[in-house]
Enzyme design. Structure first.
Site, short mmCIF file in Angstrom:
data_model
loop_
_atom_site.label_atom_id
_atom_site.label_comp_id
_atom_site.label_asym_id
_atom_site.label_seq_id
_atom_site.Cartn_x
_atom_site.Cartn_y
_atom_site.Cartn_z
N TYR A 161 0.85 -1.18 0.00
CA TYR A 161 0.00 0.00 0.00
C TYR A 161 0.89 1.24 0.00
O TYR A 161 1.95 1.22 -0.59
CB TYR A 161 -0.97 -0.07 1.19
CG TYR A 161 -2.18 0.82 1.02
CD1 TYR A 161 -3.03 0.67 -0.08
CD2 TYR A 161 -2.46 1.82 1.94
CE1 TYR A 161 -4.12 1.49 -0.27
CE2 TYR A 161 -3.56 2.66 1.77
CZ TYR A 161 -4.38 2.49 0.67
OH TYR A 161 -5.47 3.30 0.50
N LYS A 178 -20.60 -20.67 -8.85
CA LYS A 178 -20.03 -20.54 -10.19
C LYS A 178 -18.56 -20.12 -10.10
O LYS A 178 -17.70 -20.63 -10.82
CB LYS A 178 -20.82 -19.51 -10.99
CG LYS A 178 -20.45 -19.44 -12.46
CD LYS A 178 -21.16 -20.50 -13.26
CE LYS A 178 -20.96 -20.30 -14.74
NZ LYS A 178 -21.93 -21.02 -15.55
N ASP A 190 -25.46 -19.21 -19.68
CA ASP A 190 -26.72 -19.94 -19.80
C ASP A 190 -27.10 -20.14 -21.26
O ASP A 190 -27.74 -21.13 -21.63
CB ASP A 190 -27.83 -19.19 -19.07
CG ASP A 190 -27.53 -19.05 -17.59
OD1 ASP A 190 -27.12 -20.04 -16.97
OD2 ASP A 190 -27.68 -17.93 -17.05
N ALA A 209 -33.37 -18.79 -23.82
CA ALA A 209 -32.02 -18.30 -24.14
C ALA A 209 -31.10 -19.41 -24.61
O ALA A 209 -30.39 -19.28 -25.62
CB ALA A 209 -31.44 -17.60 -22.91
#
Length: 780
Positions: A40, A95, A163, A198
């Site tokens: 950082y 997923k 999908d 779809a």
């Protein structure tokens, strides 16, 4: 809401420990003040300025290049429908988990509480600087078409709605192979497609891309046949609208059809419809969990049929996990600006070709098949095929380069293939392989300590998962009460109480057999019969006499009391002089096999050599090549102590008996894993060019301490102890084992039984014998 055990198990899985399924882990050192000053402020300013001057430097200095956003608004989650963004989060995390375990891709799941397509597109587009790619998930049609198209137009990173395109890619590969086997031309076959969502629309468009004729499609949705006179159909559907009979039914369309594609609901196709199809038909019934017609019903009426479903319990599973991890892997690795048609078609071709190539032993072992070959029951690769990453990802990457969308082309393909192999380690699938193998041919497993909540939950789990046929030993009433109190469904499992009057005949028979084995070793006939009241002795005798295939015990008893009955009744397998205990440690680089961790206190050189060879044999049974390090505090003769010489001598004995076995030592543990030390100081070692996966310890103390440290300090999962050298499968649990550990030991036991059973039973025969036992015993 009342939850049964399976529902509760799913809730516990997600809630236990750190909630959810994913976490962020630092990839750089963060232990010192200097580390933090680099991570950082002020050090982080330097890469910021580099990226400001050259945005592509983000791929060099940040995680962007290996980071995918799994993004959803929760409007079409699995079969649950529109449950909203937050309720869909467990699916998006899941997923992400699949991306990681199959392709080593990191994921942030983003759930967006927005259903307006324009606003959704704006939100996702604004996230482009964060990600190397975006996987759209569980967004309802028709909005999903618009959202994906707009994002592809606006963004310079890969975007894919899995999908839609996942099923299309996998089923296209399966279709090409099925047509080849059935000797049909794709541009001539008649398609009937039931479903126009779809996934279905993506499928038919990709089928056209690989050669199908749009005029040969007959598509059905909830309203019936999609025809050119119907009002309100979009441009994509209009391309596939028939100009012929607008009153055509699904049954009528199926007559003389070559291919049926189902992406709709279960049980809408009848046997009569399948019978009416053309010669050598193809049926892809992909509705899940219930296909449009079951595999068994379809095959019953058409022996010339090739069929695929979305289910794992039938041949030819069309599973999206065959596609999306590897497609994104290839796209990310060349910094592709999109996932285009060329890349999808490359994935189709790679999958189709992989199914035609010889199948590795580890894949056949996973599915308990002796010979998987290209044909009617194998038109698409298996999900656990470890070649998928190195086959599909390079094909996609090359297509991106050839089609001009790759910003970082691959120059050394051999190096790239090696990098892919190292990402996961081909052995990391071990538990998935063993689980799949167990399901193919489950065995009868005796649980000797069934008066225990963990054991009963595991028994239900293994029965529900189809990996074993449980047999419970214990007091029937106690087992019943524990099950009822904890919502455990034992579903008619056989329960045997060795102490009960009902078991008198078995006790007597088992006692006589035991007396014959031990009559000159301190047991008289009365003691032999009496000891059969002990569940460990009774269970071992069930395994010995063939009434069961394996036994699990040790959760609540100490190790010597559990192993003793196995040694006295079953004994050692031919050629074994000793038994030994092995632990499997699941590391990020793959499994490590450790021995001896539980049995032999101070083995001689000969005994240590036997232990090493027993472990090597067990490792090979998992489809893994053993690479063994014989451990000590000395390196290749650096100490002349008797302890160091003993280990070196053990290695010499092994090489005399098994010259081809990869084994070296004596050596320190750090040296075994440090290639630089080996190359610079011990270039003669067999382990210089081989990755160690087996550690043989000089004594029980060191082995036991090591596996406990790896388990507790490093947080690695440990499976064991796996008992080696025993003639039939008896495996002993670690005191206080959790359900997951017990379940894993059942998987090991079933696989062990598949190998060791003197008479190999089919899944159906094992089930028949188990049901027969149920009829003769009390059930809960």
């Amino acid at each position: 809401m009342q939850n049964n055990f399976r529902d509760q198990e799913a809730l516990d899985y997600h809630a236990k420990g750190r909630p959810g399924k994913i976490e962020v882990i630092p990839t750089k050192a963060t232990k010192t003040q200097r580390d933090l000053s680099l991570a950082y402020s002020p050090g982080v300013a330097v890469p910021c300025m580099e990226i400001n001057e050259n945005p592509e430097a983000a791929y060099k200095y940040t995680a962007k290049g290996n980071l995918v956003g799994v993004i959803s608004n929760g409007t079409a989650v699995l079969g649950l429908g529109n449950i909203g963004a937050i309720a869909g989060k467990p699916v998006m995390e899941g997923k992400g988990l699949l991306f990681k375990i199959f392709a080593d891709i990191d994921v942030f799941d983003i759930e967006i509480n927005e259903t307006d397509p324009e606003k959704f597109v704006d939100i996702v587009a604004a996230l482009e600087p964060t990600f190397g790619g975006i996987n759209l998930e569980d967004i309802k049609a028709p909005e999903c078409f618009y959202i994906e198209q707009k994002l592809k137009e606006r963004l310079q990173i890969p975007v894919m709605h899995d999908d839609q395109h996942g099923t299309a890619i996998i089923s296209s590969a399966a279709l090409l192979n099925a047509l080849e086997i059935q000797k049909k031309k794709i541009d001539r076959v008649k398609f009937v497609v039931n479903g126009a969502g779809a996934a279905a629309m993506a499928c038919v468009q990709l089928y056209v891309a690989v050669g199908a004729n749009p005029a040969n499609f007959f598509m059905f949705d909830r309203k019936g046949i999609i025809h050119s006179e119907r009002e309100g159909i979009n441009e994509i559907k209009r391309k596939f609208a028939t100009t012929k009979n607008k009153d055509l039914t699904l049954s009528g369309a199926m007559k003389d059809a070559d291919v049926f594609i189902g992406l709709s609901v279960g049980d809408v196709v009848t046997q009569e419809m399948v019978k009416s199809m053309a010669k050598n038909p193809i049926v892809f019934a992909l509705a899940n969990p219930d296909p449009e017609i079951t595999f068994d019903k379809a095959i019953e009426v058409r022996k010339d049929l090739i069929m695929a479903t979305g289910r794992s319990d039938f041949p030819n599973q069309v599973n999206n996990v065959l596609g999306f991890p590897y497609i994104f892997r290839g796209a990310l690795d060349v910094r592709a600006t999109q996932i285009n048609e060329a890349m999808k078609l490359a994935a189709v071709k790679a999958l189709a070709e992989l199914a035609r190539s010889p199948v590795p032993d580890i894949v056949m072992m996973a599915y308990n098949e002796k010979n998987i070959v290209f044909g009617a029951n194998y038109i698409i690769p298996k999900p656990l095929d470890n070649r998928l990453l190195s086959s599909v990802a390079p094909a996609v990457a090359k297509a991106a380069m050839d089609s001009g969308v790759a910003r970082y082309p691959i120059k050394d393909w051999d190096a790239y293939h090696s990098e892919l192999d190292k990402r996961l380690g081909i052995d990391n699938q071990l538990l998935r392989v063993i689980g799949a193998k167990a399901r193919k041919n489950p065995k009868r497993v005796v649980f000797a300590e069934a008066e225990n909540q963990k054991i009963l939950k595991t028994a239900q789990l293994v029965q529900d998962e189809g990996v074993a046929f449980p047999i419970l030993l214990g007091n029937v009433e106690k087992i019943k009460n524990i099950a009822e109190a904890n919502g455990i469904d034992l579903a008619g499992m056989p329960v045997i109480d060795p102490k009960s009057e009902e078991s008198h005949d078995n006790r007597t028979e088992f006692g006589k057999l035991f007396f014959a084995m031990r009559q000159r070793k301190g047991y008289n006939l009365y003691e032999s019969k009496k000891i059969m009241r002990d569940r460990n002795y009774f269970g071992c005798m069930m395994v010995e006499t063939g009434e069961a295939d394996a036994m699990i015990s040790g959760l609540s008893k100490n190790y010597p009391d559990t192993i003793r009955p196995a040694l006295q009744i079953i004994g050692m397998e031919d050629g074994s002089k000793k038994v030994a205990g092995m632990y499997i440690i699941m590391t990020k680089k793959g499994p490590l096999f450790l021995a001896d961790t539980t049995v032999n206190f101070n083995p001689t050189a000969e005994e240590l050599a036997d232990i090493a060879m027993m472990v090597a044999k067990e490792v090979r049974s998992f489809g893994i090549v053993p690479c063994i390090a014989m451990l000590s505090y000395s390196n290749f003769g650096s100490s002349n102590s008797p302890e160091a010489k003993l280990v070196a001598h053990a290695r010499e004995i092994v090489k005399q008996k098994e010259p081809s076995l990869i084994i070296d030592g004596e050596m320190q543990a750090n040296v075994a894993f440090n290639k630089e030390i080996l190359k610079d100081n011990y270039p003669f070692s067999e382990l210089v060019n081989n990755d160690v996966n087996v550690l043989i310890f000089p004594n029980l103390a060191s082995g036991n301490v090591a596996y406990n440290l790896l388990q507790e300090v490093s947080g690695y999962e440990a499976i064991g102890p796996v008992l080696l050298g025993i003639r039939k499968p008896v495996h002993i649990l670690q005191l206080g084992s959790q359900i997951r550990s017990i379940y894993n030991m059942v998987l090991i036991s079933v696989m062990d039984a598949q190998i060791k059973c003197e008479q190999e039973f089919t899944k159906e025969e094992s089930a028949r014998r188990w049901r027969k036992l149920k009829k003769s015993t009390p059930q809960v």
